[in-house]
Scaffold this motif. Structure first.
Motif, mmCIF file in Angstrom:
data_model
loop_
_atom_site.group_PDB
_atom_site.id
_atom_site.type_symbol
_atom_site.label_atom_id
_atom_site.label_comp_id
_atom_site.label_asym_id
_atom_site.label_seq_id
_atom_site.Cartn_x
_atom_site.Cartn_y
_atom_site.Cartn_z
ATOM 1 N N ASP A 640 11.293 -24.027 22.116
ATOM 2 C CA ASP A 640 10.464 -22.842 21.864
ATOM 3 C C ASP A 640 11.292 -21.578 21.819
ATOM 4 O OD1 ASP A 640 8.326 -24.520 21.801
ATOM 5 O OD2 ASP A 640 7.795 -24.192 23.908
ATOM 6 N N CYS A 641 12.336 -21.518 22.647
ATOM 7 C CA CYS A 641 13.116 -20.286 22.716
ATOM 8 C C CYS A 641 13.909 -20.040 21.450
ATOM 9 C CB CYS A 641 14.057 -20.329 23.911
ATOM 10 S SG CYS A 641 15.224 -21.723 23.837
ATOM 11 N N ALA A 642 14.010 -21.106 20.603
ATOM 12 C CA ALA A 642 14.783 -20.915 19.377
ATOM 13 C C ALA A 642 14.100 -19.947 18.429
ATOM 14 C CB ALA A 642 15.012 -22.251 18.679
ATOM 15 N N GLU A 643 12.785 -19.819 18.571
ATOM 16 C CA GLU A 643 12.072 -18.918 17.680
ATOM 17 C C GLU A 643 12.200 -17.458 18.109
ATOM 18 O OE1 GLU A 643 11.190 -21.956 15.291
ATOM 19 O OE2 GLU A 643 10.678 -19.878 14.916
ATOM 20 N N GLN A 644 12.574 -17.236 19.340
ATOM 21 C CA GLN A 644 12.595 -15.865 19.840
ATOM 22 C C GLN A 644 13.586 -14.977 19.096
ATOM 23 O OE1 GLN A 644 13.323 -15.564 24.002
ATOM 24 N NE2 GLN A 644 12.962 -13.372 24.109
ATOM 25 N N PRO A 645 14.850 -15.394 18.893
ATOM 26 C CA PRO A 645 15.760 -14.529 18.141
ATOM 27 C C PRO A 645 15.257 -14.216 16.737
ATOM 28 C CG PRO A 645 16.965 -16.255 19.274
ATOM 29 C CD PRO A 645 15.521 -16.592 19.398
ATOM 30 N N LEU A 646 14.623 -15.200 16.090
ATOM 31 C CA LEU A 646 14.094 -14.943 14.749
ATOM 32 C C LEU A 646 12.955 -13.934 14.805
ATOM 33 C CD1 LEU A 646 14.063 -18.483 13.105
ATOM 34 C CD2 LEU A 646 15.588 -16.573 12.628
ATOM 35 N N GLY A 647 12.157 -14.020 15.856
ATOM 36 C CA GLY A 647 11.078 -13.040 16.006
ATOM 37 C C GLY A 647 11.609 -11.638 16.193
ATOM 38 N N LEU A 648 12.648 -11.501 16.990
ATOM 39 C CA LEU A 648 13.256 -10.179 17.186
ATOM 40 C C LEU A 648 13.874 -9.670 15.893
ATOM 41 C CD1 LEU A 648 14.961 -10.767 20.653
ATOM 42 C CD2 LEU A 648 12.860 -9.491 20.190
ATOM 43 N N LEU A 649 14.525 -10.559 15.153
ATOM 44 C CA LEU A 649 15.109 -10.158 13.872
ATOM 45 C C LEU A 649 14.022 -9.730 12.897
ATOM 46 C CD1 LEU A 649 17.491 -9.940 11.906
ATOM 47 C CD2 LEU A 649 17.191 -12.370 11.398
ATOM 48 N N SER A 650 12.936 -10.493 12.854
ATOM 49 C CA SER A 650 11.828 -10.144 11.966
ATOM 50 C C SER A 650 11.236 -8.786 12.330
ATOM 51 C CB SER A 650 10.759 -11.236 12.026
ATOM 52 O OG SER A 650 9.682 -10.929 11.177
ATOM 53 N N ILE A 676 19.612 -4.478 13.385
ATOM 54 C CA ILE A 676 19.431 -5.753 12.679
ATOM 55 C C ILE A 676 20.685 -6.610 12.797
ATOM 56 C CG2 ILE A 676 19.155 -6.751 10.370
ATOM 57 C CD1 ILE A 676 17.347 -4.372 9.710
ATOM 58 N N SER A 677 21.831 -5.963 12.692
ATOM 59 C CA SER A 677 23.091 -6.695 12.832
ATOM 60 C C SER A 677 23.193 -7.348 14.199
ATOM 61 C CB SER A 677 24.267 -5.735 12.602
ATOM 62 O OG SER A 677 25.488 -6.380 12.811
ATOM 63 N N GLU A 678 22.782 -6.637 15.217
ATOM 64 C CA GLU A 678 22.841 -7.192 16.573
ATOM 65 C C GLU A 678 21.851 -8.342 16.722
ATOM 66 O OE1 GLU A 678 24.625 -7.188 20.324
ATOM 67 O OE2 GLU A 678 25.104 -6.016 18.536
ATOM 68 N N SER A 739 19.227 6.868 0.254
ATOM 69 C CA SER A 739 20.461 6.757 1.019
ATOM 70 C C SER A 739 21.067 5.387 0.751
ATOM 71 C CB SER A 739 20.162 6.904 2.515
ATOM 72 O OG SER A 739 19.411 5.782 2.965
ATOM 73 N N PRO A 740 22.333 5.194 1.071
ATOM 74 C CA PRO A 740 22.961 3.888 0.813
ATOM 75 C C PRO A 740 22.518 2.803 1.782
ATOM 76 C CG PRO A 740 24.550 5.394 1.794
ATOM 77 C CD PRO A 740 23.317 6.196 1.550
ATOM 78 N N TRP A 741 21.210 2.667 1.975
ATOM 79 C CA TRP A 741 20.707 1.652 2.887
ATOM 80 C C TRP A 741 20.989 0.253 2.348
ATOM 81 C CZ3 TRP A 741 17.318 -2.084 1.361
ATOM 82 C CH2 TRP A 741 16.615 -1.851 0.176
ATOM 83 N N ALA A 742 20.922 0.108 1.031
ATOM 84 C CA ALA A 742 21.079 -1.227 0.457
ATOM 85 C C ALA A 742 22.488 -1.760 0.665
ATOM 86 C CB ALA A 742 20.736 -1.184 -1.032
ATOM 87 N N VAL A 743 23.481 -0.920 0.458
ATOM 88 C CA VAL A 743 24.853 -1.393 0.640
ATOM 89 C C VAL A 743 25.149 -1.636 2.121
ATOM 90 C CG1 VAL A 743 25.968 0.866 0.839
ATOM 91 C CG2 VAL A 743 27.228 -1.036 -0.122
ATOM 92 N N LEU A 744 24.523 -0.860 3.008
ATOM 93 C CA LEU A 744 24.667 -1.143 4.448
ATOM 94 C C LEU A 744 24.079 -2.517 4.770
ATOM 95 C CD1 LEU A 744 23.763 2.161 6.342
ATOM 96 C CD2 LEU A 744 25.971 1.029 6.241
ATOM 97 N N PHE A 745 22.948 -2.812 4.169
ATOM 98 C CA PHE A 745 22.286 -4.098 4.376
ATOM 99 C C PHE A 745 23.183 -5.230 3.897
ATOM 100 C CE2 PHE A 745 19.229 -7.444 3.969
ATOM 101 C CZ PHE A 745 18.219 -7.145 4.862
ATOM 102 N N VAL A 746 23.756 -5.067 2.711
ATOM 103 C CA VAL A 746 24.612 -6.113 2.142
ATOM 104 C C VAL A 746 25.887 -6.269 2.961
ATOM 105 C CG1 VAL A 746 25.955 -6.770 0.111
ATOM 106 C CG2 VAL A 746 23.665 -5.839 -0.158
ATOM 107 N N ARG A 747 26.432 -5.148 3.430
ATOM 108 C CA ARG A 747 27.640 -5.247 4.264
ATOM 109 C C ARG A 747 27.358 -5.980 5.562
ATOM 110 N NH1 ARG A 747 29.919 0.902 3.450
ATOM 111 N NH2 ARG A 747 31.053 0.538 1.509
ATOM 112 N N THR A 748 26.149 -5.849 6.045
ATOM 113 C CA THR A 748 25.770 -6.601 7.237
ATOM 114 C C THR A 748 25.802 -8.094 6.953
ATOM 115 O OG1 THR A 748 24.376 -4.783 8.015
ATOM 116 C CG2 THR A 748 23.948 -6.960 8.932
#
Length: 1453
Positions: A640-650, A676-678, A739-748
């Motif tokens: 069950d705990c495997a879903e927790q990181p995905l929930g936080l990321l979502s 999001i990176s973290e 803003s360059p949000w998209a390139v920040l996202f891709v760099r992540t």
């Protein structure tokens, strides 16, 4: 005045008598006192002082006897709710009242009015509803007062200084908004007010306290929010302008009080903010105040109101104060704790403050300020390092500045052994690497680059080397284990004489790791030393290693190299952790999965101990018995705990999407991307730290792209979020304003090593599911492709296998290769994707669209867009004026009703885009057009058959054929057009650009119906080319040039790598197969070449002859003949040419006679296929000419008849030439049953020796073919029997056959036979020679003088074959086949055959006469080392061999 003694006396009765008025009292004292001017002055001063401190204007006015004055009351004038509030309100009346009263009192009217209004303001501020803000009723009252004050000021009846002094007396009840209103209505400025305070410290504290309360209201939703923001901006403007202006810019008479107050207040506010943030802030009033104060640093608050120089000095001062705030942490603390100071873990308000400071200062000045502070001050390392993280994450241009700074620090450190520079450099590098490789190289990479070579910083001297290891040793007690592991596994390069320094350090580091309970031996196979994450337990790491190893095994089918190395060099970890994690008992699936296959592969390689494997199998069987009936075998239950990181990321992704409503706020978005990176770290688990993914190429399976469930879930979350963010952001702001949000996202994505998974998922979506994608998906993935191109420099290349067998592709090229136009649906999807990608790129980078197209998108994608538009929209084929619009609109694409056709046509018609297409890189050339058109499948095409034909005619003959070559055309040259078309057809048929060939598919021309139309165009062009060449001959022009088809073949075959390896052979075979297929699809006259000038006109077959002799003969399926199809094609072409000549028989005879010397394989091929060839030749010849067949064809017929009669009892003499008869006889004997072969071959004694020699040659070729191609043992044994019988016949007739093993092309009698032998067969003649060893006659070989020479030569060549590895080509398989069936002629392997040959020669040498050794020295030249014992035995033989009895020697056979 109510508080004065005079008034008290006036109202009291008493012994003094009746009450007297104020006037009477004053008059009486005047009469009684003698006039004294000095005393009068003092009295007036005293009265004035009394009035100033004790007057009440309302009561004072009531005391005045003037009836008008009795009506004047300020409390009523400012009371907006009073019935008479506006009846007598007259500024002029109030002014007159003040002037009259001041005149009566003998005081200046300005002093009187200022004092009165100060008291009135104080009354307004009484009983406040808010600590700093006025209520609506208070604002109305104050507004009335301000109108009167403005009138008094306009008539010079108001003293600002007095007013300020009076206000400060009641400062505790003074509201900040009232002060602001006085400033805004120009009654008294803030500067005047602050300047007039008698106590600077008190005033500073009062302003600081009120500013804190004001900042709490910044984000509060209230009607007065605009007023709050305006007030704060105004105070900041004043404080910054006065506190940080140049000294020369201050007014000469301005005292120094105000700048000191301003800097003091600003410093207190900053310190308050840092104190609050340092105390682990919660959402409290102090935290709200800090949030409000941080808004001060944003551009919309400061910029435009404050001078740029003052603003920069303020921000520079702020940055300095942040860095030196409470410098209590030591370097040792920073080394241990800096992992907790990354961008994602730093307080959001603090990173926001950093960003706003950096925006104003700029990256270069910010880095310079950091350098200066670190060199001059004691610093707060937490703030310094978190500040550095923010700088490199949010400002990509600062990354190189930091790298340069680190390089300068390292240089300085090693030049002068400067410890501070060394410490600073290491802290900076480690902090930057915490933010991922998209920001800074990993620590392991940096350490290897800095110290892993002879060019490292430490290589300049021994002193530098000692300094380095002293520094690293000093770090050991404090630094985390990860860094020590890097130092151990990637140690500095040290000269051997100083190696003790390195070993001492490694011993110290390993001891420290043991103390920390971190085992170097138990490190995971795929553990990333550059990761900042905590070191996992061996059991956990082993599970991760197993999962990764299985993934690699799935992709390669081989045991991964790290696993193999661990099984040898790291056996404790392999046996104690890796294998137990791999062999975890489970219910095995019915269909073996990758894990099962991996385990079995390891077991076959003896990497799993039998006991461990048996225990695993038994445990699995037990688990299967205990399995519930409804359970699915092989399926794991996810915790069950495997879903927790995905929930936080979502959740973090959802927060980012909420921020897209204002996609211009860079600092907020960049902070969220860091979060999001973290979260991505936790969601990915071990995959994030997979160091094996840091490679130069990414291996992908395009046909079957697969992802692990966890990876696919994470990637789908990220891709969905990207698409949604793009749609939301575009609905508010166009791409170029975001803003360059998209390139920040891709760099992540790049920084977390997700690119392999992302590209695999893109492969699934674009190639396998493209037509089913919705508009938001298409737009989002197209924009993602652009930003992946923008980050191209940090991405590895992609190896898609079958797509690019000659190399790898960059990411933009790979994404373009996923787009196919085979069907209507896929073509329309390509149009959407290309339109979206190009439009987004041009809009996003509108400032430099040319650069963006060049750098971020594949030229192939732009060419594909041109191809689709020209193919689908016939109106674009005609020249039309471009649209001269200023810019391309992105808005129509993301609307719900996106019209892709209009969008594509709009992009096509845009003037700027048409100008870009004129650049050479973006030309859609004839070659590009063919490549794209070949992918089309006509049965699923968007065009009908007639539309497709019209398009081909326009494209070839109207567009590309007349176009200049500089623009990708053919210059009107038919030869050039055919050359391109043939080359591209050949490339297409042996490649898998469109991914619709499986890796094991046969290379069958036309196997895809999409090729047929282009082949038809080639046939049309070939016919036109033949007409051109025919007309040139008719007019007497030279036509000696080669046919374009053979020129292309020759050039392509020469471009292939030369060599005898299996890979080279297969590549040439594939190329030749395509060559032959194309020849068969073109008119047979192509084989005849350009006719020779002269009479009779004869074919020019030189090119075809060269192709057969140099290439086709090496890939013959029957050893000495061509396939039936190409043979029939040649004779069809020959008859066509002959029938157009004046003497067909003469032309036929001339051509076939030429074949005897130049290309005899055509004749042997005709003999083999004569039963199928003769009816066709005879029928066509009979129809055109009533005469018999030409002489040379009759010769072939006679040879065939001879072979038939030989096998019957009616034998006849063999016709000439003998080798043709021998070939016919050989083909006939091959059809005879094995048991009848010897009986038929007994009749050879009557044949000519030339026929026997040729027959042995053909038999040897057949024998070698059975080695190489046949799996049937009977075929091999039959070929051996034929060779043995022919050899026996030759020996009976005492005919030497050794010349067959010494043939050269210059041999006048038998040299032509080499043209009948494939190159591989010729090289394998030594193998055939020793395969016949048992059939050699003892007496004959000793008497044959040349036998020893040939035998030794064959032995040395056999040794060379073995060394070169060519004996492994097909012989090993044949040997195994024979051995299995009980035959041991090859003794099971080539090695055994060589051994038998060696024994034979060593026994033969003593028996041979001395004359046999005459040329042995020349024979052994350069080859003595092949077998030194054999060479010595041959060279030492000098005396004549004595006679002896052979029966006493060991038998040779």
């Amino acid at each position: 005045m109510s508080g004065s003694p005079a008034r008290g006396a006036a109202f009291r009765g008493g012994p003094l008598g009746p009450r007297k008025s104020w006037t009477e009292l004053l008059a009486g004292r005047v009469k009684k006192q003698k006039y004294n001017p000095e005393r009068e002055r003092k009295l007036k001063d005293s009265a004035l002082q009394l009035l100033r401190y004790h007057q009440n204007m309302n009561d004072l006015l009531l005391e005045v006897e003037d009836p008008q004055c009795k009506k004047l009351c300020l409390s009523k004038l400012i009371d907006c709710d009073s019935a008479s509030a506006y009846s007598d309100r007259s500024s002029s009346f109030i002014g007159s009242a003040f002037r009259d009263q001041a005149l009566r009192l003998g005081v200046p009217v300005g002093l009187l009015s200022a004092r009165v209004f100060a008291c009135s303001v104080q009354q307004v501020c009484m009983e406040p509803s808010h600590p700093v803000l006025l209520s609506s009723e208070q604002r109305k009252k104050l507004s009335s007062l301000l109108e009167i004050a403005q009138h008094l000021l306009a008539h010079n009846m108001f003293s600002r200084l007095t007013f300020c002094q009076e206000l400060w007396k009641a400062q505790n009840s003074l509201l900040l908004e009232a002060v602001w209103c006085l400033h805004m209505h120009s009654v008294v400025s803030l500067q005047e007010l602050l300047q007039s305070h008698p106590d600077t410290q008190t005033m500073t504290m009062w302003l600081f306290r009120n500013l804190c309360i004001l900042c709490e209201q910044i984000d509060a939703s209230s009607p007065s929010s605009d007023t709050t923001n305006t007030m704060l901006s105004g105070f900041v403007e004043l404080l910054v302008s006065r506190g940080f202006q140049e000294s020369w810019n201050r007014r000469p008479m301005e005292p120094e009080k105000m700048p000191q107050v301003a800097t003091d207040v600003l410093q207190r506010m900053l310190t308050f903010a840092l104190d609050t943030l340092d105390a682990d802030p919660q959402v409290t009033s102090a935290y709200q105040a800090v949030r409000g104060w941080c808004s001060v640093y944003s551009g919309h608050v400061c910029c435009g109101m404050i001078a740029v120089d003052s603003l920069k000095r303020f921000f520079s001062h702020t940055l300095t104060q942040i860095l030196i705030y409470k410098p209590v942490l030591k370097v040792a603390d920073a080394i241990q704790m800096q992992k907790e100071w990354s961008f994602a873990k730093t307080c959001h308000l603090l990173t926001t403050l950093y960003c706003r400071v950096f925006v104003t200062l700029g990256p270069e000045e910010s880095v310079g300020r950091l350098q200066e502070v670190l060199e001059m001050e004691e610093v707060n390392w937490k703030h310094v390092l978190s500040c550095l993280s923010t700088l490199v994450v949010c400002f990509p241009e600062a990354q190189q500045l930091v790298k340069d700074w680190v390089a300068s620090l390292m240089t300085r450190a090693f030049e002068s052994c400067h410890l501070d520079s060394m410490v600073t450099a290491f802290l900076i590098v480690r902090q930057a690497t915490l933010e991922g490789p998209f920001v800074f190289p990993s620590y392991a990479d940096w350490f290897k680059e800095s110290f892993g070579s002879s060019l490292g910083y430490h290589s300049c001297s021994k002193k530098a080397l000692v300094f380095l290891f002293k520094f690293l040793s000093d770090l050991v007690p404090w630094e985390p284990p990860r860094y020590m592991q890097v130092h151990i596994f990637h140690p500095p390069l040290v000269p051997s004489k100083y190696h003790s320094l390195l070993t001492d350090y490694i011993s110290l580091a390993k001891t420290r790791l043991v103390d920390l309970k971190v085992s170097v031996e138990n490190m995971g196979l795929y553990e990333d030393l550059s990761s900042s994450r905590d070191i996992a337990e061996p059991q956990s790491q082993a599970i991760q290693d197993v999962e990764k190893a299985i993934v690699v095994f799935e992709q390669t089918g081989k045991i991964p190299m790290p696993v193999m190395e661990a099984s040898i060099f790291r056996r404790p970890y392999f046996l104690s952790h890796f294998l137990p994690a791999l062999l975890t008992p489970r219910v095995l699936p019915e269909v073996p999965d990758s894990r099962v296959a991996f385990i079995e592969t390891l077991k076959r390689a003896d990497k799993i101990p039998s006991s461990l494997y048996n225990a695993y199998c038994q445990a699995c069987a037990t688990a299967e018995e205990k399995q519930p009936k409804n359970a699915t075998p092989g399926k794991k239950t996810k915790p069950d705990c495997a879903e927790q990181p995905l929930g936080l990321l979502s959740a973090a992704l959802e927060e980012l999407r909420a921020l897209m409503t204002d996609p211009t706020q860079y600092d907020v978005i960049s902070a969220q991307v860091a979060v999001i990176s973290e979260r991505l770290n936790a969601a990915l688990g071990h995959n994030n730290d997979d160091g094996s993914l840091r490679r130069s190429k990414i291996q992908l399976s395009v046909l079957t792209p697969t992802l692990q469930r966890q990876d696919q879930t994470v990637v789908d979350l990220l891709l969905t979020a990207f698409c949604q963010n793009l749609m939301v952001a575009s609905s508010f702001v166009s791409p170029e304003r975001q803003s360059p949000w998209a390139v920040l996202f891709v760099r992540t994505l790049c920084g977390h090593m997700l690119i392999p998974a992302v590209l695999t998922r893109l492969c699934q979506l674009l190639y396998h599911q493209g037509p089913s994608l919705s508009t938001p998906h298409v737009l989002g993935l197209a924009a993602l492709a652009v930003h992946l191109g923008e980050c191209g420099s940090m991405l590895p290349e992609v190896d898609p296998g079958i797509l690019a067998p000659a190399g790898s592709l960059c990411v933009p090229e790979f994404l373009n290769s996923l787009l196919t136009c085979r069907t209507r649906e896929s073509l329309l999807f390509c149009m959407k994707f290309c339109t979206a990608a190009i439009s987004y790129c041009l809009c996003k980078f509108s400032a430099q669209p040319h650069v963006a197209l060049h750098n971020y998108l594949s030229p192939g994608l732009i060419k594909r867009f041109q191809f689709i538009v020209l193919r689908v929209f016939s109106e674009t084929r005609a020249p039309c004026p471009p649209e001269h619009t200023a810019s391309l609109s992105w808005r129509p694409l993301y609307l719900p009703s996106a019209d892709w056709q209009s969008a594509a046509l709009s992009l096509w018609a845009w003037n700027s885009f048409q100008e870009m297409l004129k650049e050479k890189e973006f030309y859609l050339t004839f070659r590009d057009w063919i490549q794209l058109e070949l992918e089309i499948q006509p049965e699923a095409d968007i065009l009908s058959g007639s539309e497709r034909y019209d398009f081909h005619q326009w494209a070839i003959y109207e567009h590309f054929f007349p176009a200049p070559s500089a623009l990708g055309g053919c210059d009107g040259d038919l030869v050039a057009a055919c050359t391109v078309l043939v080359s591209e057809l050949m490339d297409f048929y042996q490649s898998s650009r469109s991914y619709n060939h499986s890796q094991d598919s046969d290379l069958v021309l036309g196997g895809r119906t999409g090729n047929e139309d282009i082949l038809s165009r080639l046939q049309e062009m070939a016919a036109d080319l033949e007409l051109d060449q025919g007309s040139s001959v008719s007019y007497g022009c030279s036509a000696s040039q080669s046919h374009i088809l053979f020129l292309v073949f020759k050039r392509r075959l020469q471009a292939l790598a030369s060599g005898d390896s299996m890979a080279t052979s297969l590549r040439r075979q594939r190329e030749l197969l395509i060559c032959k297929r194309l020849l068969l699809r073109l008119p047979p006259s192509v084989l005849m070449g350009s006719p020779r000038v002269g009479q009779p006109v004869s074919p020019n077959c030189e090119e075809f002859f060269n192709l057969v002799n140099s290439e086709l003969r090496n890939f013959c399926c029957h050893g000495s003949v061509l396939t039936h199809d190409i043979t029939m094609h040649f004779f069809r072409g020959l008859l066509n040419v002959c029938f157009r000549s004046q003497d067909p028989a003469l032309v036929t005879n001339m051509t076939l006679t030429e074949c005897q010397t130049k290309c005899p394989m055509i004749l042997t091929s005709a003999l083999l296929w004569w039963s199928r060839l003769e009816p066709v030749l005879y029928s066509r010849w009979k129809k055109c000419h009533q005469s018999t067949l030409p002489r040379e064809l009759q010769r072939l017929q006679e040879a065939q008849e001879f072979a038939s009669k030989f096998l019957s009892d009616s034998a006849s003499p063999a016709p000439s030439p003998a080798w043709i008869s021998a070939a016919a006889l050989h083909f006939a004997i091959r059809e005879v049953r094995k048991e009848n072969v010897k009986a038929h071959l007994k009749k050879l004694d009557c044949e000519r020796k030339e026929l026997l020699i040729s027959l042995l040659f053909f038999s040897l070729m057949s024998l070698l073919s059975s080695y190489l191609t046949q799996q049937d043992t009977a075929e091999y044994l039959k070929a051996m029997d034929i060779c043995a019988e022919v050899l026996e016949c030759l020996e009976r007739r005492k005919v030497s056959w050794l010349m067959l093993f010494q043939l050269t092309e210059t041999d006048a009698e038998l040299g032509h036979l080499l043209h009948l032998a494939p190159g591989q067969h010729t090289r394998l003649l030594p193998f055939a020679f020793y395969s016949l060893l048992s059939y050699f006659s003892e007496h004959a070989i000793i008497k044959e003088e040349a036998f020893l020479y040939v035998a030794v030569d064959m032995y040395l060549k056999l040794m060379q074959l073995f060394v070169d590895g060519e004996t492994r080509t097909g012989l090993t398989q044949a040997s195994k086949s024979l051995k299995l069936q009980g035959h041991s002629l090859l003794q099971g392997s080539p090695v055994q055959l060589i051994t038998e040959a060696r024994i034979f020669l060593l026994q033969l040498i003593p028996q041979c006469p001395e004359k046999c050794f005459s040329n042995m020295t020349e024979l052994l030249a350069g080859r003595r080392d092949y077998d030194p014992e054999m060479s010595n035995a041959l060279l030492q033989r000098r005396q004549a061999v004595p006679s002896f009895d052979l029966s006493q020697e060991p038998h040779l056979f």
